[in-house]
Motif scaffolding. Structure first.
Motif, mmCIF file in Angstrom:
data_model
loop_
_atom_site.group_PDB
_atom_site.id
_atom_site.type_symbol
_atom_site.label_atom_id
_atom_site.label_comp_id
_atom_site.label_asym_id
_atom_site.label_seq_id
_atom_site.Cartn_x
_atom_site.Cartn_y
_atom_site.Cartn_z
ATOM 1 N N VAL A 76 23.141 49.837 -54.033
ATOM 2 C CA VAL A 76 21.845 50.065 -53.395
ATOM 3 C C VAL A 76 21.537 48.964 -52.383
ATOM 4 O O VAL A 76 20.893 49.207 -51.365
ATOM 5 C CB VAL A 76 20.727 50.160 -54.457
ATOM 6 N N GLN A 77 22.000 47.760 -52.642
ATOM 7 C CA GLN A 77 21.791 46.643 -51.710
ATOM 8 C C GLN A 77 22.753 46.784 -50.537
ATOM 9 O O GLN A 77 23.966 46.742 -50.722
ATOM 10 C CB GLN A 77 22.011 45.303 -52.422
ATOM 11 N N ARG A 78 22.213 46.947 -49.355
ATOM 12 C CA ARG A 78 23.023 47.131 -48.151
ATOM 13 C C ARG A 78 22.604 46.092 -47.116
ATOM 14 O O ARG A 78 21.743 46.347 -46.272
ATOM 15 C CB ARG A 78 22.819 48.529 -47.579
ATOM 16 N N PRO A 79 23.211 44.899 -47.171
ATOM 17 C CA PRO A 79 22.769 43.830 -46.260
ATOM 18 C C PRO A 79 22.924 44.170 -44.775
ATOM 19 O O PRO A 79 22.049 43.842 -43.972
ATOM 20 C CB PRO A 79 23.629 42.633 -46.652
ATOM 21 N N ARG A 80 23.998 44.827 -44.396
ATOM 22 C CA ARG A 80 24.180 45.152 -42.974
ATOM 23 C C ARG A 80 23.187 46.230 -42.530
ATOM 24 O O ARG A 80 22.708 46.213 -41.405
ATOM 25 C CB ARG A 80 25.624 45.603 -42.691
ATOM 26 N N PHE A 81 22.853 47.154 -43.421
ATOM 27 C CA PHE A 81 21.842 48.162 -43.097
ATOM 28 C C PHE A 81 20.497 47.488 -42.857
ATOM 29 O O PHE A 81 19.785 47.828 -41.914
ATOM 30 C CB PHE A 81 21.739 49.193 -44.232
ATOM 31 N N HIS A 82 20.175 46.495 -43.662
ATOM 32 C CA HIS A 82 18.914 45.772 -43.467
ATOM 33 C C HIS A 82 18.948 44.926 -42.196
ATOM 34 O O HIS A 82 17.921 44.777 -41.527
ATOM 35 C CB HIS A 82 18.563 44.955 -44.709
ATOM 36 N N ASP A 83 20.123 44.422 -41.831
ATOM 37 C CA ASP A 83 20.264 43.734 -40.545
ATOM 38 C C ASP A 83 19.983 44.701 -39.387
ATOM 39 O O ASP A 83 19.342 44.344 -38.402
ATOM 40 C CB ASP A 83 21.665 43.142 -40.381
ATOM 41 N N LEU A 84 20.479 45.938 -39.526
ATOM 42 C CA LEU A 84 20.232 46.972 -38.519
ATOM 43 C C LEU A 84 18.730 47.206 -38.380
ATOM 44 O O LEU A 84 18.203 47.253 -37.266
ATOM 45 C CB LEU A 84 20.948 48.264 -38.928
ATOM 46 N N LEU A 85 18.034 47.336 -39.503
ATOM 47 C CA LEU A 85 16.589 47.561 -39.465
ATOM 48 C C LEU A 85 15.864 46.401 -38.797
ATOM 49 O O LEU A 85 14.926 46.610 -38.011
ATOM 50 C CB LEU A 85 16.039 47.776 -40.877
ATOM 51 N N ASP A 86 16.298 45.175 -39.087
ATOM 52 C CA ASP A 86 15.693 43.992 -38.461
ATOM 53 C C ASP A 86 15.879 44.008 -36.945
ATOM 54 O O ASP A 86 14.990 43.596 -36.202
ATOM 55 C CB ASP A 86 16.286 42.709 -39.053
ATOM 56 N N ALA A 87 17.035 44.480 -36.493
ATOM 57 C CA ALA A 87 17.296 44.558 -35.057
ATOM 58 C C ALA A 87 16.538 45.717 -34.414
ATOM 59 O O ALA A 87 16.148 45.650 -33.241
ATOM 60 C CB ALA A 87 18.802 44.706 -34.809
ATOM 61 N N MET A 88 16.310 46.777 -35.181
ATOM 62 C CA MET A 88 15.657 47.981 -34.666
ATOM 63 C C MET A 88 14.156 47.785 -34.444
ATOM 64 O O MET A 88 13.604 48.257 -33.441
ATOM 65 C CB MET A 88 15.887 49.127 -35.654
ATOM 66 N N ARG A 89 13.490 47.093 -35.348
ATOM 67 C CA ARG A 89 12.023 46.978 -35.303
ATOM 68 C C ARG A 89 11.475 46.524 -33.950
ATOM 69 O O ARG A 89 10.595 47.196 -33.395
ATOM 70 C CB ARG A 89 11.536 46.042 -36.410
ATOM 71 N N PRO A 90 11.938 45.403 -33.398
ATOM 72 C CA PRO A 90 11.347 44.978 -32.116
ATOM 73 C C PRO A 90 11.677 45.928 -30.964
ATOM 74 O O PRO A 90 10.890 46.062 -30.032
ATOM 75 C CB PRO A 90 11.933 43.588 -31.880
ATOM 76 N N GLN A 91 12.802 46.603 -31.040
ATOM 77 C CA GLN A 91 13.171 47.542 -29.976
ATOM 78 C C GLN A 91 12.315 48.803 -30.022
ATOM 79 O O GLN A 91 12.078 49.441 -28.994
ATOM 80 C CB GLN A 91 14.658 47.909 -30.084
ATOM 81 N N ALA A 92 11.846 49.173 -31.214
ATOM 82 C CA ALA A 92 11.050 50.397 -31.375
ATOM 83 C C ALA A 92 9.733 50.323 -30.613
ATOM 84 O O ALA A 92 9.158 51.357 -30.274
ATOM 85 C CB ALA A 92 10.787 50.654 -32.858
ATOM 86 N N GLU A 93 9.280 49.124 -30.328
ATOM 87 C CA GLU A 93 8.047 48.970 -29.543
ATOM 88 C C GLU A 93 8.282 49.289 -28.070
ATOM 89 O O GLU A 93 7.335 49.597 -27.351
ATOM 90 C CB GLU A 93 7.506 47.543 -29.679
ATOM 91 N N ARG A 94 9.520 49.203 -27.635
ATOM 92 C CA ARG A 94 9.852 49.353 -26.215
ATOM 93 C C ARG A 94 10.440 50.708 -25.852
ATOM 94 O O ARG A 94 10.301 51.158 -24.733
ATOM 95 C CB ARG A 94 10.847 48.275 -25.806
ATOM 96 N N ARG A 95 11.174 51.314 -26.820
ATOM 97 C CA ARG A 95 11.860 52.568 -26.519
ATOM 98 C C ARG A 95 12.191 53.311 -27.795
ATOM 99 O O ARG A 95 12.057 52.782 -28.884
ATOM 100 C CB ARG A 95 13.116 52.302 -25.709
ATOM 101 N N LYS A 96 12.628 54.541 -27.643
ATOM 102 C CA LYS A 96 13.009 55.350 -28.788
ATOM 103 C C LYS A 96 14.262 54.750 -29.416
ATOM 104 O O LYS A 96 15.224 54.432 -28.713
ATOM 105 C CB LYS A 96 13.281 56.780 -28.333
ATOM 106 N N VAL A 97 14.242 54.591 -30.743
ATOM 107 C CA VAL A 97 15.382 54.027 -31.457
ATOM 108 C C VAL A 97 15.874 55.015 -32.511
ATOM 109 O O VAL A 97 15.082 55.717 -33.142
ATOM 110 C CB VAL A 97 15.052 52.657 -32.102
ATOM 111 N N ILE A 98 17.192 55.053 -32.660
ATOM 112 C CA ILE A 98 17.836 56.025 -33.542
ATOM 113 C C ILE A 98 18.886 55.319 -34.378
ATOM 114 O O ILE A 98 19.729 54.584 -33.842
ATOM 115 C CB ILE A 98 18.533 57.126 -32.711
#
Length: 149
Positions: A76-98
């Motif tokens: 259940v612990q997915r460190p790289r997936f959580h890294d992805l989420l951390d990178a996604m959050r600030p970008q979501a304010e600027r553009r559509k993120v997938i």
């Protein structure tokens, strides 16, 4: 492949779901995710290539690739997936993120775990899509009456 409603999200004609007061510019930004518990990476490489090609086909910019390996790929612990989420959050304010995955099983085989992963992506401002033209954005758009569907 035929053009479907889900593919319209990669075009300028898409009525994107944006936050009020937030201007989004540029093409959607794809965050490629996968997981691999095996030592052989040949299938992983094919899936990742498929994601890159899919993103290119719709004109999405790829932010990067995040892969959980070994025990992290099955737990259940997915460190790289959580890294992805951390990178996604600030970008979501600027553009559509997938969060782009080859298929739903790449998030998790267990439906409950997969839905939790998709919720985490949504909470980070994005949607999840597969290379089979599936997206959880469609469900949210239908339920809310907005979006590009």
């Amino acid at each position: 492949m035929d053009t479907k409603a889900s593919s319209a999200c990669g075009t300028a004609d898409c009525n994107e779901n944006t936050r009020i007061g937030t201007a989004r510019t540029g093409p959607p930004l794809a965050f490629v995710y996968d997981r691999s518990a095996t030592r052989s990476h040949s299938l992983l490489d094919l899936r990742l290539d498929g994601c890159q090609n899919y993103a290119a086909r719709w004109g999405w910019e790829v932010a990067g690739t995040w892969v959980d390996f070994g025990d992290h790929a099955i737990g259940v612990q997915r460190p790289r997936f959580h890294d992805l989420l951390d990178a996604m959050r600030p970008q979501a304010e600027r553009r559509k993120v997938i969060c782009l995955v080859h298929n739903w099983g790449r998030l998790a085989q267990d439906d409950e775990v997969r839905l939790h992963q998709q919720q985490l992506v949504a909470q980070s401002g994005g949607c999840t899509a597969t290379t089979f033209d599936e997206s959880d954005e469609r469900r949210r758009a239908v339920l809310s009456g907005v979006g590009c569907w």
